[in-house]
Design an enzyme around this catalytic site. Structure first.
Site, mmCIF file in Angstrom:
data_model
loop_
_atom_site.group_PDB
_atom_site.id
_atom_site.type_symbol
_atom_site.label_atom_id
_atom_site.label_comp_id
_atom_site.label_asym_id
_atom_site.label_seq_id
_atom_site.Cartn_x
_atom_site.Cartn_y
_atom_site.Cartn_z
ATOM 1 N N GLY A 43 31.948 7.153 -56.060
ATOM 2 C CA GLY A 43 32.723 6.051 -56.611
ATOM 3 C C GLY A 43 34.074 5.892 -55.939
ATOM 4 O O GLY A 43 34.515 4.768 -55.658
ATOM 5 N N CYS A 44 34.748 6.992 -55.664
ATOM 6 C CA CYS A 44 36.070 6.927 -55.028
ATOM 7 C C CYS A 44 35.968 6.439 -53.588
ATOM 8 O O CYS A 44 36.853 5.730 -53.095
ATOM 9 C CB CYS A 44 36.737 8.298 -55.069
ATOM 10 S SG CYS A 44 36.983 8.932 -56.748
ATOM 11 N N THR A 45 34.885 6.802 -52.925
ATOM 12 C CA THR A 45 34.663 6.329 -51.557
ATOM 13 C C THR A 45 34.446 4.823 -51.532
ATOM 14 O O THR A 45 35.019 4.107 -50.706
ATOM 15 C CB THR A 45 33.461 7.050 -50.927
ATOM 16 O OG1 THR A 45 33.730 8.461 -50.861
ATOM 17 C CG2 THR A 45 33.176 6.517 -49.530
#
Length: 219
Positions: A43-45
């Site tokens: 998700g952060c990527t």
């Protein structure tokens, strides 16, 4: 979490570009501060790549952007380098920034997925929080920046349509030539047989039906 209208805490930390990021020095239209839990997670990527892909659009609108997580500086630098992130990223490994902004999960010690928009006066202008829908942050930010950018622009002055290369000089009566410049003939007056302005009418031209004949010409 902070609320809209509250004063945003100062951020002064070393970023992945080797420079110190100072929030109060950003200026411009606003600054987007997005917090994310951990580098290299799916998700952060995705979220970081989306802000990367729209970085130019945000910059043209006058917005700067910074990403912050609780990773250490070395990990944050590798994360930024691997995804070619053009904006600064901050490693908040001591949790000081996350605590100040109220985004630190108390038990697991990572940042919540929260995005703030901070105006030049250091006031929070918008808050977006989507833990599972990482893509919503980019969409919400773009929509908000677009509205803010349009509101900051001066109103457009309507102009009358004109042909390419033509200058709008207003009606002919409003155009004054210098005394030493003679007016140029119009394209119509340059045609063969066309009378120049102020010339007497052609005596050989037939008069309209019912009109009196010119002097010296038999009716």
């Amino acid at each position: 979490m902070l609320k809209v209208g509250e004063l945003a805490p100062e951020i002064d930390k070393l970023a992945t570009d080797g420079q110190r990021f100072v929030l109060s020095r950003q200026g411009g239209l606003c600054t987007v501060v997005f917090f994310f839990p951990k580098a290299f997670t799916p998700g952060c990527t995705v979220e970081t790549r989306q802000f990367r892909d729209n970085h130019v659009e945000l910059a043209l609108a006058g917005a700067s952007i910074v990403g912050i997580s609780t990773d250490d500086h070395r990990t944050q630098c590798r994360f930024a380098e691997s995804h070619k992130v053009p904006f600064p990223m901050i490693a908040d490994d001591d949790h000081s920034v996350c605590r100040a902004y109220g985004v630190l999960w108390p038990l697991i010690g990572v940042a919540r997925r929260v995005t703030y928009v901070v105006d030049p006066g250091m006031r929070v202008a918008a808050v977006f929080h989507h833990e599972l829908q990482a893509t919503k942050h980019r969409d919400d930010v773009l929509s908000f920046i677009d509205e803010r950018f349009r509101a900051a622009r001066p109103p457009a002055v309507p102009t009358a349509p004109r042909s390419a290369g033509a200058l709008s000089l207003g009606p002919p009566s409003s155009v004054r030539l210098p005394p030493d410049v003679a007016p140029q003939p119009s394209p119509a007056s340059a045609l063969p047989g066309a009378a120049s302005p102020g010339a007497p009418p052609d005596s050989d031209a037939p008069a309209p039906p019912g009109a009196p004949a010119p002097p010296g010409r038999p009716s």
